[in-house]
Enzyme design. Sequence first.
Site, mmCIF file in Angstrom:
data_model
loop_
_atom_site.group_PDB
_atom_site.id
_atom_site.type_symbol
_atom_site.label_atom_id
_atom_site.label_comp_id
_atom_site.label_asym_id
_atom_site.label_seq_id
_atom_site.Cartn_x
_atom_site.Cartn_y
_atom_site.Cartn_z
ATOM 1 N N ASP A 115 24.108 -11.668 3.641
ATOM 2 C CA ASP A 115 23.729 -12.268 2.516
ATOM 3 C C ASP A 115 25.879 -12.443 2.816
ATOM 4 O O ASP A 115 25.960 -13.549 1.998
ATOM 5 C CB ASP A 115 23.485 -11.476 1.760
ATOM 6 C CG ASP A 115 23.847 -12.951 0.063
ATOM 7 O OD1 ASP A 115 23.450 -13.931 0.951
ATOM 8 O OD2 ASP A 115 23.825 -12.415 -1.066
ATOM 9 N N LEU A 118 0.644 -1.074 0.037
ATOM 10 C CA LEU A 118 -0.115 -0.205 0.041
ATOM 11 C C LEU A 118 0.785 1.292 0.123
ATOM 12 O O LEU A 118 -0.002 2.244 0.411
ATOM 13 C CB LEU A 118 -1.118 0.302 1.291
ATOM 14 C CG LEU A 118 -1.984 -0.880 1.255
ATOM 15 C CD1 LEU A 118 -3.170 -0.903 2.684
ATOM 16 C CD2 LEU A 118 -2.578 -1.180 0.111
ATOM 17 N N CYS A 119 2.622 1.428 -0.262
ATOM 18 C CA CYS A 119 2.802 2.170 -0.302
ATOM 19 C C CYS A 119 3.007 3.333 -1.526
ATOM 20 O O CYS A 119 2.800 2.246 -2.443
ATOM 21 C CB CYS A 119 4.460 1.641 -0.020
ATOM 22 S SG CYS A 119 4.811 1.680 1.460
ATOM 23 N N HIS A 120 2.751 4.192 -1.453
ATOM 24 C CA HIS A 120 3.137 5.361 -2.846
ATOM 25 C C HIS A 120 4.405 4.661 -3.586
ATOM 26 O O HIS A 120 5.390 5.449 -2.837
ATOM 27 C CB HIS A 120 2.697 6.861 -2.904
ATOM 28 C CG HIS A 120 1.023 6.646 -2.078
ATOM 29 N ND1 HIS A 120 0.726 6.739 -0.565
ATOM 30 C CD2 HIS A 120 0.000 7.135 -2.898
ATOM 31 C CE1 HIS A 120 -0.299 6.865 -0.692
ATOM 32 N NE2 HIS A 120 -1.173 7.374 -1.890
ATOM 33 N N MET A 164 9.008 5.009 5.678
ATOM 34 C CA MET A 164 9.012 3.520 5.059
ATOM 35 C C MET A 164 10.522 3.187 3.639
ATOM 36 O O MET A 164 11.053 2.673 4.117
ATOM 37 C CB MET A 164 7.563 2.653 4.080
ATOM 38 C CG MET A 164 6.599 2.960 4.818
ATOM 39 S SD MET A 164 7.076 1.850 6.337
ATOM 40 C CE MET A 164 6.672 -0.166 5.832
ATOM 41 N N GLU A 165 10.635 3.839 3.071
ATOM 42 C CA GLU A 165 11.777 4.153 2.293
ATOM 43 C C GLU A 165 12.894 3.557 3.552
ATOM 44 O O GLU A 165 14.044 2.719 2.585
ATOM 45 C CB GLU A 165 11.776 4.922 0.790
ATOM 46 C CG GLU A 165 10.573 5.043 -0.120
ATOM 47 C CD GLU A 165 9.199 5.128 0.234
ATOM 48 O OE1 GLU A 165 8.207 4.759 -0.306
ATOM 49 O OE2 GLU A 165 9.161 5.784 2.303
#
Length: 165
Positions: A132, A79-81, A117-118
């Site tokens: 990793d 739901l992030c733009h 969020m970014e």
Amino acid sequence: MSGEKPGLTHIDASGEAHMVDVSDKTETVRIATAEGRVKMAPETLALIRQGNAKKGDVIGTARLAGIMAAKRTADLIPLCHPLMLTKVTVEIEEDAALPGLRVMATAKLTGKTGVEMEALTAVSVACLTIYDMAKAADKAMEIGGIRLLEKSGGKSGDFRHPEAR
């Protein structure tokens, strides 16, 4: 009503998930900074410091992965733009007290929605990349402490995590 905490913005009146409509919001400069850490054996940290990890430059690769991830956040979080970021930085530093690496990411834009969020995605992917690249030497590494440190801009105003350094 004043004093009330805001509700969940991505849930509509019927309880369904939806993307928030930001079309009526004012464009402002928005900045968010997040952090995380990768705890590892001292020997693993030494391998990374010396550039002797089998897969190559751990810190440089993790920095690049974090920046790339921030730009792809809308592809990962439903739901992030999609945003036109104007700046993303990822800083990775040694912390002998862990021992391990601390990761800090900052995302910035001028727009109608925030970049928390970014920044969080950049930190998460940078930490995963460190894991990793060094897992051949240390599968017991721990990723943790991922959190928003601060954000500015937008209707909800500024935020600073109470435990931010």
